[in-house]
Design a protein around this motif. Structure first.
Motif, mmCIF file in Angstrom:
data_model
loop_
_atom_site.group_PDB
_atom_site.id
_atom_site.type_symbol
_atom_site.label_atom_id
_atom_site.label_comp_id
_atom_site.label_asym_id
_atom_site.label_seq_id
_atom_site.Cartn_x
_atom_site.Cartn_y
_atom_site.Cartn_z
ATOM 1 N N SER A 54 0.823 -1.210 0.000
ATOM 2 C CA SER A 54 0.000 0.000 0.000
ATOM 3 C C SER A 54 0.855 1.258 0.000
ATOM 4 C CB SER A 54 -0.903 0.010 1.243
ATOM 5 O OG SER A 54 -1.517 1.270 1.417
ATOM 6 N N HIS A 55 0.345 2.314 -0.606
ATOM 7 C CA HIS A 55 1.028 3.607 -0.565
ATOM 8 C C HIS A 55 1.029 4.205 0.842
ATOM 9 C CE1 HIS A 55 0.441 4.442 -5.175
ATOM 10 N NE2 HIS A 55 1.156 3.373 -4.907
ATOM 11 N N ALA A 56 0.230 3.637 1.740
ATOM 12 C CA ALA A 56 0.162 4.125 3.119
ATOM 13 C C ALA A 56 0.862 3.186 4.102
ATOM 14 C CB ALA A 56 -1.298 4.303 3.533
ATOM 15 N N PHE A 86 -6.017 4.365 -11.067
ATOM 16 C CA PHE A 86 -7.159 4.872 -10.328
ATOM 17 C C PHE A 86 -7.592 3.892 -9.243
ATOM 18 C CE2 PHE A 86 -11.907 4.169 -10.871
ATOM 19 C CZ PHE A 86 -12.289 4.948 -9.789
ATOM 20 N N ASP A 87 -7.572 4.372 -7.993
ATOM 21 C CA ASP A 87 -8.113 3.623 -6.851
ATOM 22 C C ASP A 87 -9.407 4.276 -6.390
ATOM 23 O OD1 ASP A 87 -5.714 2.219 -6.860
ATOM 24 O OD2 ASP A 87 -5.429 2.375 -4.689
ATOM 25 N N VAL A 88 -10.341 3.450 -5.942
ATOM 26 C CA VAL A 88 -11.474 3.939 -5.162
ATOM 27 C C VAL A 88 -11.059 3.901 -3.695
ATOM 28 C CG1 VAL A 88 -13.894 3.657 -4.588
ATOM 29 C CG2 VAL A 88 -13.054 2.893 -6.810
ATOM 30 N N VAL A 89 -11.191 5.012 -2.987
ATOM 31 C CA VAL A 89 -10.918 5.037 -1.554
ATOM 32 C C VAL A 89 -12.047 4.290 -0.834
ATOM 33 C CG1 VAL A 89 -10.603 6.516 0.469
ATOM 34 C CG2 VAL A 89 -9.717 7.233 -1.768
ATOM 35 N N VAL A 90 -11.667 3.378 0.054
ATOM 36 C CA VAL A 90 -12.666 2.616 0.796
ATOM 37 C C VAL A 90 -12.372 2.693 2.299
ATOM 38 C CG1 VAL A 90 -13.057 1.036 -1.137
ATOM 39 C CG2 VAL A 90 -11.380 0.426 0.599
ATOM 40 N N GLN A 91 -13.345 2.312 3.076
ATOM 41 C CA GLN A 91 -13.340 2.395 4.535
ATOM 42 C C GLN A 91 -13.495 3.864 4.975
ATOM 43 O OE1 GLN A 91 -14.039 -0.335 5.548
ATOM 44 N NE2 GLN A 91 -13.112 -1.735 4.095
ATOM 45 N N ASP A 92 -13.589 4.056 6.272
ATOM 46 C CA ASP A 92 -13.882 5.384 6.788
ATOM 47 C C ASP A 92 -12.714 6.347 6.568
ATOM 48 O OD1 ASP A 92 -16.327 4.431 7.611
ATOM 49 O OD2 ASP A 92 -15.651 4.004 9.655
ATOM 50 N N ALA A 93 -13.013 7.646 6.590
ATOM 51 C CA ALA A 93 -11.975 8.659 6.450
ATOM 52 C C ALA A 93 -10.857 8.430 7.459
ATOM 53 C CB ALA A 93 -12.574 10.052 6.645
ATOM 54 N N GLU A 94 -9.635 8.688 7.042
ATOM 55 C CA GLU A 94 -8.406 8.498 7.838
ATOM 56 C C GLU A 94 -7.988 7.030 7.928
ATOM 57 O OE1 GLU A 94 -6.468 11.055 8.906
ATOM 58 O OE2 GLU A 94 -7.911 12.305 7.837
ATOM 59 N N GLU A 95 -8.692 6.137 7.239
ATOM 60 C CA GLU A 95 -8.304 4.722 7.150
ATOM 61 C C GLU A 95 -7.930 4.476 5.692
ATOM 62 O OE1 GLU A 95 -7.077 1.249 7.564
ATOM 63 O OE2 GLU A 95 -7.839 2.179 9.394
ATOM 64 N N PRO A 96 -6.629 4.591 5.335
ATOM 65 C CA PRO A 96 -6.211 4.707 3.938
ATOM 66 C C PRO A 96 -6.194 3.387 3.160
ATOM 67 C CG PRO A 96 -4.285 4.753 5.348
ATOM 68 C CD PRO A 96 -5.474 4.701 6.261
ATOM 69 N N GLN A 97 -7.360 2.842 2.925
ATOM 70 C CA GLN A 97 -7.463 1.627 2.133
ATOM 71 C C GLN A 97 -8.081 1.958 0.778
ATOM 72 O OE1 GLN A 97 -8.653 -1.986 4.099
ATOM 73 N NE2 GLN A 97 -8.306 -1.112 6.133
ATOM 74 N N GLY A 98 -7.784 1.135 -0.212
ATOM 75 C CA GLY A 98 -8.283 1.426 -1.548
ATOM 76 C C GLY A 98 -8.447 0.177 -2.390
ATOM 77 N N VAL A 99 -9.200 0.330 -3.467
ATOM 78 C CA VAL A 99 -9.374 -0.736 -4.455
ATOM 79 C C VAL A 99 -8.915 -0.200 -5.802
ATOM 80 C CG1 VAL A 99 -11.007 -2.200 -5.687
ATOM 81 C CG2 VAL A 99 -11.291 -1.818 -3.225
ATOM 82 N N LEU A 100 -7.908 -0.832 -6.365
ATOM 83 C CA LEU A 100 -7.406 -0.470 -7.686
ATOM 84 C C LEU A 100 -8.309 -1.096 -8.742
ATOM 85 C CD1 LEU A 100 -5.206 0.578 -9.694
ATOM 86 C CD2 LEU A 100 -4.034 -1.612 -9.327
ATOM 87 N N ILE A 101 -8.777 -0.279 -9.679
ATOM 88 C CA ILE A 101 -9.519 -0.796 -10.825
ATOM 89 C C ILE A 101 -8.490 -1.176 -11.885
ATOM 90 C CG2 ILE A 101 -11.358 -0.371 -12.475
ATOM 91 C CD1 ILE A 101 -12.201 -0.243 -9.489
ATOM 92 N N ARG A 102 -8.349 -2.473 -12.133
ATOM 93 C CA ARG A 102 -7.243 -2.950 -12.978
ATOM 94 C C ARG A 102 -7.626 -3.131 -14.441
ATOM 95 N NH1 ARG A 102 -2.267 -4.529 -11.992
ATOM 96 N NH2 ARG A 102 -2.404 -5.627 -13.990
#
Length: 214
Positions: A54-56, A86-102
């Motif tokens: 992850s970038h975080a 392009f990632d969709v940010v997921v989970q609550d704000a300040e929780e840096p998780q994402g889903v990459l659209i491949r």
């Protein structure tokens, strides 16, 4: 601040589940010469500060990746060499998780997508940088915007297509020596020819891996 129903789709369950649930949804861009779109056929989950890919990872936070810390359903656009992803940010704000659209299977504005890429065939959008170029996105201008109200959006109100089977594998292009380098966080529609790196013998050229519509 209360989340909208759209934002709620991207939180409240594991990121891996969100990544799988996006398969079959349509990704649409209305910011170019004409609308372009494709149904999502491949995604990857990135699990934030404890995910070595992850970038975080380890709490790394920069101006470049700040959008990852935003609200669920926001856009995170980043660049790898000359390619935008392009990632969709997921989970609550300040929780840096994402889903990459491949990867996406083109559904609308196909002629424009072919012109944007200068080619035809499955290679037009069978990778994260390729699909952005096909849609007509070649900058980070959308970074940080909510999908719900931006020119780039995912239509969540219906399943555009339903996968017959979802394949789970390790992610592509991550450091295999990292602790999560081989974690099974990549998901794709079995047999869909627009999946990145799919070999010809694995392609289902009849149904493209989708269930028949009722």
């Amino acid at each position: 601040m209360a989340l909208t129903d759209y934002q709620k789709f991207f939180t409240g369950r594991p990121t891996q589940e969100i990544a799988k649930s996006l398969l079959g949804k349509q990704l649409v861009f209305r910011g170019g010469q004409q609308p372009t779109a494709g149904v999502i056929v491949e995604t990857e989950a990135y699990l934030g500060e404890h995910d070595s890919a992850s970038h975080a990872f380890n709490g790394r936070r920069t101006n470049y990746s700040e959008s990852l810390y935003g609200n669920p359903g926001n856009i995170y656009v980043y660049q790898i060499r000359a390619h935008y992803c392009f990632d969709v940010v997921v989970q609550d704000a300040e929780e840096p998780q994402g889903v990459l659209i491949r990867a996406i299977q083109p559904t609308m504005g196909v002629d424009q997508m072919q012109e944007n890429r200068g080619m035809k065939g499955f290679n037009i959008s069978n990778g994260p940088g390729k699909l952005m170029a096909a849609l007509g996105i070649q900058s980070r201008n959308l970074d940080g915007q909510p999908l719900e109200t931006s020119p780039l959006t995912i239509e969540l109100t219906k399943d555009y297509k339903i996968p017959r089977e979802i394949i789970t594998t390790s992610r592509v292009g991550v450091n295999l020596h990292g602790k999560n380098g081989k974690s099974p966080y990549r998901f794709y529609v079995k047999g869909n020819p627009y999946v990145s790196g799919l070999r010809k013998r694995e392609m289902d050229l009849t149904t493209f891996g989708w269930k028949e519509e009722p």
